[in-house]
Design a protein around this motif. Structure first.
Motif, PDB file in Angstrom:
ATOM      1  N   GLU A  18       7.267   1.924  -5.594  1.00 18.63           N
ATOM      2  CA  GLU A  18       7.451   2.909  -5.072  1.00 18.63           C
ATOM      3  C   GLU A  18       6.301   2.919  -3.668  1.00 18.63           C
ATOM      4  O   GLU A  18       5.350   3.324  -2.766  1.00 18.63           O
ATOM      5  CB  GLU A  18       8.145   4.165  -5.111  1.00 18.63           C
ATOM      6  N   SER A  19       5.032   2.648  -4.989  1.00 20.39           N
ATOM      7  CA  SER A  19       3.492   3.580  -4.977  1.00 20.39           C
ATOM      8  C   SER A  19       3.224   2.748  -3.435  1.00 20.39           C
ATOM      9  O   SER A  19       2.509   2.874  -3.253  1.00 20.39           O
ATOM     10  CB  SER A  19       3.294   4.503  -5.703  1.00 20.39           C
TER      11      SER A  19
ATOM     12  N   GLU B 290       6.137  11.567  -8.028  1.00 20.34           N
ATOM     13  CA  GLU B 290       7.919  11.644  -8.211  1.00 20.34           C
ATOM     14  C   GLU B 290       8.072   9.544  -7.916  1.00 20.34           C
ATOM     15  O   GLU B 290       9.259   9.870  -8.113  1.00 20.34           O
ATOM     16  CB  GLU B 290       8.229  11.959  -7.212  1.00 20.34           C
ATOM     17  N   ARG B 291       6.662   9.310  -7.102  1.00 20.67           N
ATOM     18  CA  ARG B 291       7.268   7.513  -7.280  1.00 20.67           C
ATOM     19  C   ARG B 291       6.623   6.768  -7.948  1.00 20.67           C
ATOM     20  O   ARG B 291       6.051   7.036  -8.771  1.00 20.67           O
ATOM     21  CB  ARG B 291       6.257   7.467  -6.175  1.00 20.67           C
ATOM     22  N   ASN B 292       7.497   5.587  -8.422  1.00 14.92           N
ATOM     23  CA  ASN B 292       6.784   4.856  -9.454  1.00 14.92           C
ATOM     24  C   ASN B 292       6.301   3.980  -8.708  1.00 14.92           C
ATOM     25  O   ASN B 292       6.017   4.962  -7.450  1.00 14.92           O
ATOM     26  CB  ASN B 292       8.610   4.326 -10.594  1.00 14.92           C
ATOM     27  N   GLU B 293       5.523   3.606  -8.992  1.00 13.28           N
ATOM     28  CA  GLU B 293       4.593   2.453  -9.120  1.00 13.28           C
ATOM     29  C   GLU B 293       5.103   1.182  -8.162  1.00 13.28           C
ATOM     30  O   GLU B 293       4.064   0.902  -7.087  1.00 13.28           O
ATOM     31  CB  GLU B 293       4.015   1.343 -10.645  1.00 13.28           C
TER      32      GLU B 293
END
Length: 334
Positions: A233-234, A228-231
């Motif tokens: 955020e990951s 559920e995280r974007n790049e």
């Protein structure tokens, strides 16, 4: 924690990056003033020297103002890479460094071409030099703009010191994390929105036995699954993995937080696989349910309507600090 660039406010202290047009305006206006103070060929030489110095010095300063990315703590390196791309930024800085050298070389080259005693010919040569300097600046205009945007983005990064013992607070939203941080840090915590989250990261500080500890609550990062995280955020989550010395994982077994217990357990497993640090499991809202095996059970009164059950937030914090077991050497110790 790994060593890194001295001082952790490394990006906040970066100076505003000038644009190409701003640098040209400054260089040529100072050159004009320098020229008015002299006459003939000497005036043209002074103008050339001034413009060359202003451009080359300022361009080199833009580059030198940035830290060496190879010396950065992995925490800040990964955040910078997630937000602006370290390789791309290095390329922009390399182009600006070239422009600094080139404008310096142009100054020397055209000063060497100035004829003796012919002011008109000297003026034409100076004008040619200014045109070439302008072309160099046009070549790096986009690079300067990109560096300025990177500086503006990175200056908003969290005030988290990778050298300070750090407790990361994790778990789904509404399980009591923020109330816990507010409770144990009292007036010493701050909340700010950073470029990789839609909400504010809560950073608190407590001091024990002459040592400061950071407590970091990271909504948008450690409160939902990887998918559920974007790049960005990951990668920010990966950066936090470097800075966390211990993880407090909060459960709400009553599920009043809105998330099933199974999902909360899956997130715990995911964080354990991501963060190479010991984990303490905390059952929050213990007045509502204790249906989870945990290291600590507590109730934060402001979070629920029930009676306080189990340990206090401060007792949980003390247990976390004891688990960290950080050894410090005071100045008078040998």
């Amino acid at each position: 924690m790994p060593g890194g660039y001295p001082g952790y406010m490394i990006f906040e202290d970066l100076q505003t990056t000038p644009t190409a047009s701003e640098l040209l305006d400054t260089a040529f206006s100072r050159a004009a003033r320098a020229g008015r103070a002299k006459h003939g060929v000497e005036a043209q030489q002074s103008m050339l020297q001034t413009a060359s110095n202003v451009l080359s010095d300022n361009l080199e300063y833009v580059v030198r103002d940035w830290p060496d990315f190879e010396t950065l703590d992995p925490f800040y390196y990964e955040l910078a890479d997630a937000l602006v791309g370290v390789d791309e930024l290095r390329q922009h800085l390399s182009e600006v460094s070239w422009a600094g050298r080139k404008t310096h070389e142009l100054g020397r080259e055209y000063i060497g071409r100035l004829p003796k005693g012919d002011a008109d010919a000297a003026k034409k040569i100076r004008q040619q030099a200014f045109a070439r300097m302008g072309s160099v600046m046009n070549e790096v205009a986009a690079d300067l703009e990109a560096i300025g945007e990177a500086r503006n983005t990175l200056s908003k990064l969290p005030d988290i010191d990778p050298e300070v013992p750090t407790i990361a607070v994790a778990g789904y939203p509404n399980v009591g994390k923020t109330a816990f941080v507010n409770s144990v840090t009292r007036a010493h915590n701050e909340t700010a929105a950073y470029p990789f989250t839609t909400t504010g990261i809560n950073v608190g500080h407590v001091e024990r036995d002459h040592l400061t500890y950071q407590i970091v609550d990271t909504p948008g990062l450690l409160d939902r699954p990887e998918n559920e995280r974007n790049e960005i955020e990951s990668q920010a989550t990966s950066a936090l993995a470097h800075v966390a010395d211990l993880v407090l994982y909060f459960y709400d077994p009553s599920e009043t937080c809105g998330y099933p217990l199974e999902d909360q357990q899956a997130l715990q497993a995911e964080i354990e696989a991501t963060v190479d640090a010991p984990m303490i499991v905390v059952c929050s809202k213990a007045d509502l349910s204790e249906a989870i095996e945990a290291d600590h059970y507590l109730t934060i009164p402001s979070e629920t309507a029930g009676e306080a059950v189990g340990e206090t937030p401060m007792e949980v914090l003390e247990a976390a600090i004891e688990r960290l077991d950080v050894d410090i050497e005071l100045p008078f110790e040998r």
